[in-house]
Design a protein around this motif. Structure first.
Motif, PDB file in Angstrom:
ATOM      1  N   ILE A 130       0.840  -1.195   0.000  1.00  0.00           N
ATOM      2  CA  ILE A 130       0.000   0.000   0.000  1.00  0.00           C
ATOM      3  C   ILE A 130       0.876   1.247   0.000  1.00  0.00           C
ATOM      4  CG2 ILE A 130      -1.732   1.308   1.281  1.00  0.00           C
ATOM      5  CD1 ILE A 130      -2.756  -1.403   2.345  1.00  0.00           C
ATOM      6  N   ARG A 190       3.014  -0.038   4.885  1.00  0.00           N
ATOM      7  CA  ARG A 190       1.766  -0.797   4.949  1.00  0.00           C
ATOM      8  C   ARG A 190       1.670  -1.821   3.815  1.00  0.00           C
ATOM      9  NH1 ARG A 190       0.683   4.299   6.743  1.00  0.00           N
ATOM     10  NH2 ARG A 190      -0.609   4.458   8.637  1.00  0.00           N
ATOM     11  N   GLN A 200      -1.171  -4.950   2.441  1.00  0.00           N
ATOM     12  CA  GLN A 200      -2.394  -5.741   2.556  1.00  0.00           C
ATOM     13  C   GLN A 200      -1.969  -7.205   2.676  1.00  0.00           C
ATOM     14  OE1 GLN A 200      -5.143  -4.914  -0.580  1.00  0.00           O
ATOM     15  NE2 GLN A 200      -6.559  -6.560  -0.034  1.00  0.00           N
ATOM     16  N   THR A 249      -5.011  -4.717   6.452  1.00  0.00           N
ATOM     17  CA  THR A 249      -3.853  -3.851   6.288  1.00  0.00           C
ATOM     18  C   THR A 249      -2.967  -3.987   7.516  1.00  0.00           C
ATOM     19  OG1 THR A 249      -4.964  -2.238   4.885  1.00  0.00           O
ATOM     20  CG2 THR A 249      -3.049  -1.473   6.101  1.00  0.00           C
TER      21      THR A 249
END
Length: 345
Positions: free
Chosen positions: A87, A91, A93, A128
Motif C-alpha cells: 500500500i 503498509r 495488505q 492492512t
C-alpha cells in the motif's frame, strides 16, 4: 460460465515438488490451433519453434519473503500472514491465518522482533498491516519472512533454503511479488543466448504477483468471482518495441499469465499496447477476445483456477482439457515447479 467446466482429475504424483535441473531441461508441450497434433518438445526447443522477429515478453518482478509466522502480542493466538499487495512504504495488505482472532488495533509479533499493527479489514477478508519501526519493510522481511511457496508444495515438504534460489527467475529485478512468475523459471543464460542468436526479441515489464493467485475460486459461476488487484508497469520503450515488432509481422509471446494479463490491461481497441502504471484486476475467461498477444508460454495450472480459465480463453476450453489430459498421460510435471507449455492459437 460454471466453474466446474474447468475441472479435471490430476494424480498427486504429477505435482512437481522440485524443479528439474538445469532449469531449461524442462519439457514443453506445444499446442497449436484447434486441431493440430500436440508436440512433445523441450524448453530448449523454443528458439526452433518461434520465428525470427517474434518477441518473448518477461516479467522482471522479484519475489520477497512474504510469509510470516507469529503471535498476537498478548501471546494468546498464533497468526500466519501472507503479504499480498504493498500500500505504501510501511503498509501491506495481507491474508491472515486465524484472522478471526485479530481485531483492528492488535499488535502482531513475528520472528526477529518484527511487529505489525492491524489497521483495516477489507471486504475480501484481508487486513492492512502497518510494520512498526524505522527499518525498511524489506529489511524486516529478510529477517522474519520465508519464501511464500504455493500451498500444494509447502504443505507436502515445507520450505527450505534451496527455494530461495529455485523460486526466483533469472530476470528478477523489481522487488514486490509474493509469487513467482513461474513460466520464466525455465530460462537459463544458455537458453537466452540461443533465443538472441535466433533473432527472437526479448522485452520486459513488471507485474507484482499477489497472494490472490494462491486462492481458490469459491464461486460456482465465473461471473461471481472477483480478482484481486495487482500493481503493474509497462514502459514507453517496451510498448514501442512490442508495437513495432507486431507491425513487422512478429508474434508477441507472453511468458506467463502475469505478462498476458498486464498486456491485455494496457492494450487499446486498435490493438496497440500503451504504457501502463497502476493496478489491474482483469479476469480473462472464455469469450474474451485477446488483443495484445499472439501466444503464451505457461506452466500447467490447477483445476478450476482462474489461470485454467485464462488459457481456455486463449485456446478454447475443450482444446485445453484435451492438452492437459495428454500432459497427464505422458507424465508431464504440473504446477509452479513443473514443465511448460507453449500455446499458439
Amino acid at each position: 460460465m460454471k466453474v466446474d467446466l474447468f475441472d479435471f482429475e490430476l494424480p498427486q504424483d504429477r505435482i512437481a515438488l522440485r524443479p528439474v535441473r538445469p532449469r531449461d531441461a524442462a519439457r514443453m508441450l506445444v499446442v497449436r490451433g484447434s486441431e493440430a497434433p500436440f508436440e512433445d518438445r523441450g524448453v530448449r526447443d523454443l528458439p526452433k519453434v518461434l520465428d525470427p522477429g517474434d518477441v518473448l515478453v518477461f516479467n522482471d518482478t522479484r519475489v520477497i519473503p512474504a510469509q510470516l509466522e507469529g503471535r498476537r502480542a498478548d501471546g494468546e493466538a498464533r497468526i500466519g500472514a501472507t503479504l499480498h499487495k504493498r500500500i505504501d512504504l510501511r503498509r501491506w495488505q495481507a491474508f491472515l491465518r486465524n484472522a478471526k482472532r485479530v481485531k483492528i488495533g492488535d499488535s502482531l509479533v513475528f520472528g526477529g522482533g518484527v511487529t505489525a499493527r492491524a489497521e483495516e479489514r477489507h471486504a475480501d477478508g484481508s487486513l492492512t498491516l502497518f510494520f512498526e519501526g524505522e527499518e525498511p519493510v524489506e529489511v524486516l522481511l529478510d529477517r522474519a519472512g520465508t519464501m511464500p511457496l504455493p500451498p500444494y508444495i509447502a504443505s507436502k515438504r515445507g520450505v527450505d533454503r534451496q527455494d530461495l534460489e529455485d523460486y526466483q527467475t533469472m530476470f528478477a529485478r523489481e522487488e514486490g511479488a509474493v509469487a513467482a512468475p513461474t513460466a520464466s523459471l525455465h530460462f537459463t543464460q544458455r537458453l537466452v543466448d540461443a533465443i538472441d542468436a535466433a533473432g527472437i526479441g526479448r522485452a520486459m515489464l513488471t507485474l507484482h504477483v499477489g497472494a490472490g493467485t494462491f486462492l481458490p475460486v469459491k464461486a460456482d459461476d465465473t461471473d461471481d468471482h472477483q480478482m484481486h488487484a495487482e500493481f503493474g508497469r509497462i514502459s514507453q520503450a517496451t510498448a514501442d518495441q512490442l508495437n513495432e515488432a507486431r507491425a513487422k509481422g512478429g508474434k508477441i509471446i507472453a511468458v506467463g499469465t502475469t505478462v498476458l494479463r498486464l498486456l491485455e490491461s494496457a492494450v487499446d481497441e486498435d490493438g496497440l499496447i500503451q504504457p501502463f502504471a497502476g493496478d489491474t484486476s482483469i479476469f480473462i475467461t472464455p469469450g474474451y477476445r485477446l488483443k495484445a498477444v499472439d501466444g503464451l508460454m505457461t506452466n500447467f495450472h490447477l483445476p478450476k483456477s482462474t489461470l485454467m480459465m485464462l488459457v481456455s480463453a486463449l485456446m478454447g476450453r475443450e482444446r485445453m482439457l484435451a492438452a492437459y489430459q495428454h500432459a497427464i498421460t505422458n507424465e508431464y510435471r504440473f504446477y509452479s515447479y513443473g514443465d511448460s507449455s507453449l500455446l499458439l492459437p
